[in-house]
Structure formats: C-alpha cells, structure tokens
Write a protein that holds these residues in place. Sequence first.
Motif, PDB file in Angstrom:
ATOM      1  N   ILE A   1      36.269  53.792  42.531  1.00  0.00           N
ATOM      2  CA  ILE A   1      37.323  53.146  43.317  1.00  0.00           C
ATOM      3  C   ILE A   1      36.923  51.745  43.771  1.00  0.00           C
ATOM      4  CG2 ILE A   1      38.134  55.374  44.150  1.00  0.00           C
ATOM      5  CD1 ILE A   1      36.901  54.622  46.886  1.00  0.00           C
ATOM      6  N   ARG A   2      35.685  51.351  43.550  1.00  0.00           N
ATOM      7  CA  ARG A   2      35.262  50.005  43.956  1.00  0.00           C
ATOM      8  C   ARG A   2      36.116  48.915  43.307  1.00  0.00           C
ATOM      9  NH1 ARG A   2      31.291  46.227  42.342  1.00  0.00           N
ATOM     10  NH2 ARG A   2      30.474  45.003  44.099  1.00  0.00           N
ATOM     11  N   PRO A   3      36.449  49.015  42.007  1.00  0.00           N
ATOM     12  CA  PRO A   3      37.350  48.006  41.438  1.00  0.00           C
ATOM     13  C   PRO A   3      38.696  47.946  42.147  1.00  0.00           C
ATOM     14  CG  PRO A   3      36.269  49.256  39.696  1.00  0.00           C
ATOM     15  CD  PRO A   3      35.942  49.948  40.985  1.00  0.00           C
ATOM     16  N   LEU A   4      39.148  49.084  42.704  1.00  0.00           N
ATOM     17  CA  LEU A   4      40.415  49.079  43.434  1.00  0.00           C
ATOM     18  C   LEU A   4      40.308  48.220  44.687  1.00  0.00           C
ATOM     19  CD1 LEU A   4      43.284  50.194  43.626  1.00  0.00           C
ATOM     20  CD2 LEU A   4      42.367  52.163  44.863  1.00  0.00           C
ATOM     21  N   ARG A   5      39.176  48.283  45.377  1.00  0.00           N
ATOM     22  CA  ARG A   5      38.985  47.446  46.563  1.00  0.00           C
ATOM     23  C   ARG A   5      38.920  45.971  46.171  1.00  0.00           C
ATOM     24  NH1 ARG A   5      34.185  49.332  50.184  1.00  0.00           N
ATOM     25  NH2 ARG A   5      35.326  48.010  51.647  1.00  0.00           N
ATOM     26  N   ILE A   6      38.249  45.674  45.059  1.00  0.00           N
ATOM     27  CA  ILE A   6      38.187  44.294  44.578  1.00  0.00           C
ATOM     28  C   ILE A   6      39.584  43.802  44.227  1.00  0.00           C
ATOM     29  CG2 ILE A   6      37.299  42.808  42.749  1.00  0.00           C
ATOM     30  CD1 ILE A   6      34.855  44.628  42.591  1.00  0.00           C
ATOM     31  N   LEU A   7      40.359  44.663  43.564  1.00  0.00           N
ATOM     32  CA  LEU A   7      41.723  44.296  43.192  1.00  0.00           C
ATOM     33  C   LEU A   7      42.573  44.049  44.433  1.00  0.00           C
ATOM     34  CD1 LEU A   7      43.794  43.945  40.924  1.00  0.00           C
ATOM     35  CD2 LEU A   7      44.239  46.403  41.047  1.00  0.00           C
ATOM     36  N   THR A   8      42.391  44.865  45.465  1.00  0.00           N
ATOM     37  CA  THR A   8      43.156  44.690  46.699  1.00  0.00           C
ATOM     38  C   THR A   8      42.867  43.332  47.334  1.00  0.00           C
ATOM     39  OG1 THR A   8      43.111  47.081  47.097  1.00  0.00           O
ATOM     40  CG2 THR A   8      43.607  45.666  48.977  1.00  0.00           C
ATOM     41  N   LYS A   9      41.595  42.939  47.366  1.00  0.00           N
ATOM     42  CA  LYS A   9      41.233  41.633  47.935  1.00  0.00           C
ATOM     43  C   LYS A   9      41.862  40.494  47.135  1.00  0.00           C
ATOM     44  CE  LYS A   9      36.821  43.201  49.872  1.00  0.00           C
ATOM     45  NZ  LYS A   9      35.335  43.051  49.834  1.00  0.00           N
ATOM     46  N   ARG A  10      41.897  40.647  45.808  1.00  0.00           N
ATOM     47  CA  ARG A  10      42.507  39.600  44.987  1.00  0.00           C
ATOM     48  C   ARG A  10      44.011  39.512  45.212  1.00  0.00           C
ATOM     49  NH1 ARG A  10      39.316  40.600  39.192  1.00  0.00           N
ATOM     50  NH2 ARG A  10      37.218  40.059  39.987  1.00  0.00           N
ATOM     51  N   VAL A  11      44.664  40.669  45.384  1.00  0.00           N
ATOM     52  CA  VAL A  11      46.104  40.661  45.654  1.00  0.00           C
ATOM     53  C   VAL A  11      46.381  39.970  46.983  1.00  0.00           C
ATOM     54  CG1 VAL A  11      48.079  42.142  46.167  1.00  0.00           C
ATOM     55  CG2 VAL A  11      46.583  42.698  44.255  1.00  0.00           C
ATOM     56  N   ILE A  12      45.523  40.239  48.000  1.00  0.00           N
ATOM     57  CA  ILE A  12      45.699  39.592  49.304  1.00  0.00           C
ATOM     58  C   ILE A  12      45.530  38.077  49.169  1.00  0.00           C
ATOM     59  CG2 ILE A  12      44.701  39.370  51.612  1.00  0.00           C
ATOM     60  CD1 ILE A  12      44.001  42.342  51.468  1.00  0.00           C
ATOM     61  N   ARG A  13      44.554  37.653  48.383  1.00  0.00           N
ATOM     62  CA  ARG A  13      44.359  36.214  48.169  1.00  0.00           C
ATOM     63  C   ARG A  13      45.571  35.608  47.473  1.00  0.00           C
ATOM     64  NH1 ARG A  13      39.118  35.685  44.804  1.00  0.00           N
ATOM     65  NH2 ARG A  13      40.003  33.576  44.545  1.00  0.00           N
ATOM     66  N   TYR A  14      46.108  36.325  46.505  1.00  0.00           N
ATOM     67  CA  TYR A  14      47.283  35.803  45.777  1.00  0.00           C
ATOM     68  C   TYR A  14      48.491  35.728  46.708  1.00  0.00           C
ATOM     69  CZ  TYR A  14      50.719  35.176  42.068  1.00  0.00           C
ATOM     70  OH  TYR A  14      51.731  34.683  41.269  1.00  0.00           O
ATOM     71  N   ALA A  15      48.648  36.752  47.565  1.00  0.00           N
ATOM     72  CA  ALA A  15      49.755  36.733  48.518  1.00  0.00           C
ATOM     73  C   ALA A  15      49.606  35.592  49.518  1.00  0.00           C
ATOM     74  CB  ALA A  15      49.837  38.068  49.254  1.00  0.00           C
ATOM     75  N   GLY A  16      48.346  35.177  49.759  1.00  0.00           N
ATOM     76  CA  GLY A  16      48.112  34.069  50.679  1.00  0.00           C
ATOM     77  C   GLY A  16      48.305  32.698  50.066  1.00  0.00           C
ATOM     78  N   GLY A  17      48.645  32.656  48.772  1.00  0.00           N
ATOM     79  CA  GLY A  17      48.955  31.378  48.138  1.00  0.00           C
ATOM     80  C   GLY A  17      47.968  30.916  47.091  1.00  0.00           C
ATOM     81  N   ASP A  18      46.890  31.704  46.852  1.00  0.00           N
ATOM     82  CA  ASP A  18      45.912  31.328  45.828  1.00  0.00           C
ATOM     83  C   ASP A  18      46.437  31.782  44.469  1.00  0.00           C
ATOM     84  OD1 ASP A  18      43.783  30.681  44.273  1.00  0.00           O
ATOM     85  OD2 ASP A  18      42.333  31.994  45.277  1.00  0.00           O
ATOM     86  N   ARG A  19      47.096  30.884  43.760  1.00  0.00           N
ATOM     87  CA  ARG A  19      47.715  31.255  42.478  1.00  0.00           C
ATOM     88  C   ARG A  19      46.726  31.232  41.325  1.00  0.00           C
ATOM     89  NH1 ARG A  19      52.978  27.651  41.795  1.00  0.00           N
ATOM     90  NH2 ARG A  19      51.635  26.066  42.712  1.00  0.00           N
TER      91      ARG A  19
END
Length: 426
Positions: free
Chosen positions: A179-197
């Motif tokens: 599940i570690r990749p899931l946590r990494i993916l979650t952080k990336r989604v949060i960054r993308y939602a914050g405007g990091d395209r």
Amino acid sequence: MRRNAVLLTILFAFAVTLISVTFVFWEFYKNNRAQYIDNIFNKYTVITQIYREHMMKHTSEAILEANLAVYGLSNIQGDAAVRAVFDKADILKRVGFQEVVRTMHFSNEAMHALDRVSDLRATMLESEGKIYFFLETPQGRFLLLDEQLRPYFPTHLLSAYLTIVFVIAWAVFIIWRRIRPLRILTKRVIRYAGGDRDVVFEMRGGNEIAILANELEQARKNINTLIESRTLFLRNVMHELKTPIAKGRISAELLAEPKQKARFNNIFLRLEQLINEFAMIEEASSGFGNKHIGTYRLVDLIDEAIDQSMLEPEMISVDVDSSERMACDFTMMATVIKNMIDNGVKYSPDKRVAISMEGKELVFENRGEKLRHPLRYYVEPFTKEHPARNSFGLGLYLVDAILHAHDLQLAYAYDEGVNRFYITAL
C-alpha cells in the motif's frame, strides 16, 4: 489521521491479532506448566515410601542416602544450607496428607496389628533453577534436592509463539509495502489538486495501484491538454474581441452628435469590462487564480479599488486601520472591493458606501431597500434586483467566485434601512 486510515487499520488489526495470539499462548503456557508440575510432583510418593521403609526397618543413614540417590535425590543438611535454599525459593506446589503405618505386636495370647496415623506435608520448591522437595513428618523435616528434574521452560511453545509472531509481522510488512505506492499516489494527487500540473502519476508494475496511477497519468495529460487549449482559446478570443472594441471606440469618437458618441462609448466600455470580468471569473473558478498570493494592507487594496471605480472620493467613506492586512491576490481582491463599491453606490439612494472592519470581517454598508431574495440568488450570473437598470448581473457572481478561490465568503445582513455585506472566512 484520516490520511493514514488504511495504515492505522492495518496496525490495529496487527495489534489485535498479536494480543489474541499472545493470550492464547499464555493460556497454553499456564496449562502446560501446571501439568508439568503435577507430573513431577508425584515423585513425592517415592520419597515418602523410602522414608517409611527407613523408619520401619531402622536402616542406617548411609542406606537411606543410597536409596534416595537411586532416584537422583540428595539430602540437604545443615540449617544454613536449608535457609539459603528457602530464601530464594518459590513454592510450586504443596499438599498435606495422612499416612497410615501398620506395626505388628506379639503377646502371650496372640499377635495383633496396630495402625498409626501420621500427618505429613510435602512441598515442591524451585530455587536457582533447581527442584527441591521439602517433607514434613512427625519424625522431622527433610529437604531434598532432585538432580534429575528441572524447572519448567516452554522451549517448544516459545518457538511456536515467536514463529507465529514473525509470520504476522512479515505479513504486515508485505501489506505495508503493497500500500506504500497508494500513499505516494495520494500525495501526488494532493500536489496536483494544489496546482502543480507537472507532477507525474505514472508507476511501474501490474497491480491495481499501478494501473490506477497510470490511468491518472493519462487523465492528467488530457486535463493539461484541455487547460492549455482553453488558455490559448481564451487569449485568442480576448484578442479578437478587444480589437474590434478598440476600433469601435475610435470610430465613436468621430461621431458628430455628442449624445450618440457618449452612448457608443458607454456600450464599448461595458463590453470591455464584461470581457475582463469573464476572464477573471474563468481564472478564479479554474482553481489556478491563487498563484500570486501575497500579504497586502487593506487600505492599499481599497485605494486601488476606488481608483478602478472612478467614483468621487466623497461617495466612499473608509474606516479601516492601516495595520490591517490580508493574504490574497492583489488584483483579484481589488476587483472584489471595486465591485462591492459599485454595487453599493448603484443601489443606494444617497449614492454612498461605507467600508469598515468588524473584528476580522470587512464590511460594506449602504442605505437602501432590503434584498428581496436570499444572497445566493444574487451570486448567480446575470441576476439583478431591478431589471430596468443597466447591469450585466456579473458583479456579485465575480465577487463570489474570487472569494471562494481565497477560502472566503460573502454574507449579508439588513438592519434599520442599512444593507451590510461581510467578507468573512469560510
């Protein structure tokens, strides 16, 4: 805690499993230890039998010790030695019983048997890794060291317990790795939602998380393409619309009749304002309008808004401390204040607006009638209180979009002929 819910659930399951396994093995340990003690304690019957024969036959001490040595027993003599054992000993089991000793008596008439009942007590002790038997009889007390027996130690049970704990811990580690990749993916989604395209979702592997990440990566590329296309489209539209508007304004200046000239200039000016408002609404609602957040003095924002409104200074009263600051996009927040000023002047009979602070809330006051509908009705596009008036109905809609992009909101209250609009935190 919510972001780590899956990991906490796994740790909770691991803790519950570990506690359950430990409890089960602890019960096994207690039962096995009790059975082991019961089994070795039965040796006291051999000891009592040896002492009974010794007392009945009046054998020597050497024969007694030899009989005891056959069963791995040695007599501890001396009060100091006995006391040293008892000082460090733990009682494993103790039992009291009665022993019947039959003796034969002869007389001139006949031979008859005489039974004697004696109270005995046997105690098994453990001291410094050795097993002792303490026998209390009417003839005396005896402490014997059993050289053959050893205290109970759950070697096999402990090995089984550690093996199971290791298997459970290994399973938890494997699950955590999965599940570690899931946590990494979650952080990336949060960054993308914050405007990091520019964040990349792509992952290697063929499991469900990697498949989801790769699908998100494709969706990211499609969204970025749409955003770029939209941006290019809007720039082209703005350019193509502003060019004829500029030409129209120039042409209007050539009109001879002042009334027609003013009418055309007003129309082109409103069209240009509408285009600018549309561009700002799109930028705020798209989620990418907060890139230039800074901390500015409120009085500077208000001054910029007054300059944009091009109203007479006496129409606007400002009661805001110069130390008050706001974290915002300067251009957008100045537009919000400008629209609130324009709205207040337009619908106030005395054409005046008062700006002040109440706590941490920025307040706009103007005299006039109470709003006929709830505030949410007016923040919709192209709505207005008086249809006959010259209004495109985008003012409050633009205000609401910009405020929400800054995690703020617009509130309304009416008190004794005064409309109050509040800019407050969500």
